[in-house]
Design an enzyme around this catalytic site. Sequence first.
Site, PDB file in Angstrom:
ATOM      1  N   TRP A 146     -35.619 -35.147 -21.750  1.00  0.00           N
ATOM      2  CA  TRP A 146     -36.296 -34.426 -22.831  1.00  0.00           C
ATOM      3  C   TRP A 146     -35.813 -34.896 -24.203  1.00  0.00           C
ATOM      4  O   TRP A 146     -34.610 -35.025 -24.425  1.00  0.00           O
ATOM      5  CB  TRP A 146     -36.034 -32.918 -22.672  1.00  0.00           C
ATOM      6  CG  TRP A 146     -36.736 -32.054 -23.666  1.00  0.00           C
ATOM      7  CD1 TRP A 146     -38.062 -31.745 -23.701  1.00  0.00           C
ATOM      8  CD2 TRP A 146     -36.144 -31.374 -24.779  1.00  0.00           C
ATOM      9  NE1 TRP A 146     -38.339 -30.915 -24.761  1.00  0.00           N
ATOM     10  CE2 TRP A 146     -37.167 -30.667 -25.443  1.00  0.00           C
ATOM     11  CE3 TRP A 146     -34.837 -31.284 -25.276  1.00  0.00           C
ATOM     12  CZ2 TRP A 146     -36.945 -29.889 -26.570  1.00  0.00           C
ATOM     13  CZ3 TRP A 146     -34.601 -30.516 -26.397  1.00  0.00           C
ATOM     14  CH2 TRP A 146     -35.646 -29.822 -27.037  1.00  0.00           C
TER      15      TRP A 146
ATOM     16  N   SER B 256     -33.193 -35.875 -15.638  1.00  0.00           N
ATOM     17  CA  SER B 256     -33.491 -34.585 -16.251  1.00  0.00           C
ATOM     18  C   SER B 256     -35.011 -34.348 -16.270  1.00  0.00           C
ATOM     19  O   SER B 256     -35.629 -34.320 -15.211  1.00  0.00           O
ATOM     20  CB  SER B 256     -32.857 -34.527 -17.646  1.00  0.00           C
ATOM     21  OG  SER B 256     -32.774 -33.213 -18.121  1.00  0.00           O
ATOM     22  N   LEU B 257     -35.644 -34.188 -17.440  1.00  0.00           N
ATOM     23  CA  LEU B 257     -37.105 -34.071 -17.477  1.00  0.00           C
ATOM     24  C   LEU B 257     -37.747 -35.289 -16.823  1.00  0.00           C
ATOM     25  O   LEU B 257     -38.769 -35.175 -16.133  1.00  0.00           O
ATOM     26  CB  LEU B 257     -37.588 -33.933 -18.923  1.00  0.00           C
ATOM     27  CG  LEU B 257     -39.103 -33.992 -19.143  1.00  0.00           C
ATOM     28  CD1 LEU B 257     -39.818 -32.871 -18.413  1.00  0.00           C
ATOM     29  CD2 LEU B 257     -39.439 -33.964 -20.628  1.00  0.00           C
TER      30      LEU B 257
ATOM     31  N   PHE C 254     -28.949 -29.367 -28.028  1.00  0.00           N
ATOM     32  CA  PHE C 254     -29.236 -29.799 -26.667  1.00  0.00           C
ATOM     33  C   PHE C 254     -28.314 -30.937 -26.257  1.00  0.00           C
ATOM     34  O   PHE C 254     -27.792 -30.965 -25.140  1.00  0.00           O
ATOM     35  CB  PHE C 254     -30.697 -30.222 -26.555  1.00  0.00           C
ATOM     36  CG  PHE C 254     -31.108 -30.612 -25.162  1.00  0.00           C
ATOM     37  CD1 PHE C 254     -31.204 -29.655 -24.161  1.00  0.00           C
ATOM     38  CD2 PHE C 254     -31.397 -31.921 -24.842  1.00  0.00           C
ATOM     39  CE1 PHE C 254     -31.569 -29.994 -22.876  1.00  0.00           C
ATOM     40  CE2 PHE C 254     -31.766 -32.279 -23.555  1.00  0.00           C
ATOM     41  CZ  PHE C 254     -31.856 -31.314 -22.572  1.00  0.00           C
ATOM     42  N   LEU C 255     -28.086 -31.874 -27.160  1.00  0.00           N
ATOM     43  CA  LEU C 255     -27.167 -32.976 -26.861  1.00  0.00           C
ATOM     44  C   LEU C 255     -25.761 -32.452 -26.596  1.00  0.00           C
ATOM     45  O   LEU C 255     -25.078 -32.901 -25.670  1.00  0.00           O
ATOM     46  CB  LEU C 255     -27.141 -33.980 -28.014  1.00  0.00           C
ATOM     47  CG  LEU C 255     -28.442 -34.723 -28.326  1.00  0.00           C
ATOM     48  CD1 LEU C 255     -28.210 -35.727 -29.448  1.00  0.00           C
ATOM     49  CD2 LEU C 255     -29.003 -35.408 -27.096  1.00  0.00           C
ATOM     50  N   ALA C 256     -25.322 -31.507 -27.421  1.00  0.00           N
ATOM     51  CA  ALA C 256     -23.971 -30.956 -27.255  1.00  0.00           C
ATOM     52  C   ALA C 256     -23.820 -30.268 -25.900  1.00  0.00           C
ATOM     53  O   ALA C 256     -22.758 -30.353 -25.261  1.00  0.00           O
ATOM     54  CB  ALA C 256     -23.671 -29.985 -28.391  1.00  0.00           C
ATOM     55  N   LEU C 257     -24.878 -29.603 -25.455  1.00  0.00           N
ATOM     56  CA  LEU C 257     -24.824 -28.912 -24.171  1.00  0.00           C
ATOM     57  C   LEU C 257     -24.629 -29.909 -23.021  1.00  0.00           C
ATOM     58  O   LEU C 257     -23.979 -29.599 -22.017  1.00  0.00           O
ATOM     59  CB  LEU C 257     -26.116 -28.113 -23.965  1.00  0.00           C
ATOM     60  CG  LEU C 257     -26.191 -27.187 -22.752  1.00  0.00           C
ATOM     61  CD1 LEU C 257     -25.097 -26.132 -22.800  1.00  0.00           C
ATOM     62  CD2 LEU C 257     -27.559 -26.525 -22.677  1.00  0.00           C
TER      63      LEU C 257
ATOM     64  N   HIS D 240     -24.072 -34.127 -17.619  1.00  0.00           N
ATOM     65  CA  HIS D 240     -25.526 -34.304 -17.509  1.00  0.00           C
ATOM     66  C   HIS D 240     -25.974 -35.731 -17.822  1.00  0.00           C
ATOM     67  O   HIS D 240     -27.112 -36.088 -17.528  1.00  0.00           O
ATOM     68  CB  HIS D 240     -26.221 -33.320 -18.463  1.00  0.00           C
ATOM     69  CG  HIS D 240     -27.693 -33.161 -18.201  1.00  0.00           C
ATOM     70  ND1 HIS D 240     -28.178 -32.636 -17.021  1.00  0.00           N
ATOM     71  CD2 HIS D 240     -28.780 -33.472 -18.956  1.00  0.00           C
ATOM     72  CE1 HIS D 240     -29.502 -32.612 -17.072  1.00  0.00           C
ATOM     73  NE2 HIS D 240     -29.887 -33.127 -18.218  1.00  0.00           N
TER      74      HIS D 240
ATOM     75  N   ASP E 115     -21.957 -30.838 -14.608  1.00  0.00           N
ATOM     76  CA  ASP E 115     -23.210 -30.693 -15.350  1.00  0.00           C
ATOM     77  C   ASP E 115     -23.458 -29.222 -15.659  1.00  0.00           C
ATOM     78  O   ASP E 115     -23.472 -28.389 -14.754  1.00  0.00           O
ATOM     79  CB  ASP E 115     -24.359 -31.255 -14.505  1.00  0.00           C
ATOM     80  CG  ASP E 115     -25.648 -31.451 -15.292  1.00  0.00           C
ATOM     81  OD1 ASP E 115     -25.839 -30.765 -16.301  1.00  0.00           O
ATOM     82  OD2 ASP E 115     -26.452 -32.302 -14.872  1.00  0.00           O
TER      83      ASP E 115
END
EC number: 3.1.1.85
Length: 253
Positions: free
Chosen positions: A21, A82-83, A143-146, A235, A207
């Site tokens: 994503w 991922s996506l 989102f990147l940090a997650l 991830h 992840d």
Amino acid sequence: MSYIHAETFGQGPPLVMIHGWAMHSGVWRDFARRLALHYRVICVDLPGHGRSEALEAFKLENIAETVLAAIPQRRFFLLGWSLGATVAMAMTSRAPERVERLFVLAGNPLFVQTGDWPGVKAETLDAFAELLQTDVQQTLLRFLALQVNGLAHGKTLLQSLRWALLECPPPAAEVLRAGLDVLKNTDLRAFMRENPVSTSMILGEKDTLIPVGCGAAVQGLNPEVKLQILSSAGHAPFLSHPQQLVSAVTGVS
């Protein structure tokens, strides 16, 4: 037909790779060069991402059909992250005769957690969708940090993801929202149960988006799925554990 951009590395059996994503094919580049010793690696930009043209409607069936049509090779290995893993599963469901082997990297046939299925909490995706309405850039950075949360060298990995993201303008906000809708509303467990294509599921032990328990859940649907857990990976193992991931994909240690 919308133009789909791809970067190609190496020679050998074709391996198509589909990013996650908000990203684009550039995120794979260093990892793709490692895999290029074993495959002809074809890194695709999803519609509306990177250098690919957008679709009128960013819906899973449209994405899968468009990407399949853009791949000239009759038969290929397929790896989605991922996506991109959701897209890869949908492509395999639509055209199993074209996929030599499917690699599901940090993906989940049902991305969202339910009472009996491990996944990301729906509230997490809803929070990203809400933030998108006011600040696209902040949404992407969160989102990147997650993706690297809790990992050794997390700051370095986060910087690598940021640089990759900034190589191309971000997708339009409506494309990003539609991507979250795909993740939130897609259930490919029936496909995975009946999937006739040889499949490997590769998960990171740490992840925070795809719980490692997804592996056992998928094997419960289809015991033929090969499960590989990358120790201490999150991830984005193609950044943090590239050689282990190359071994997982090629079978060569």
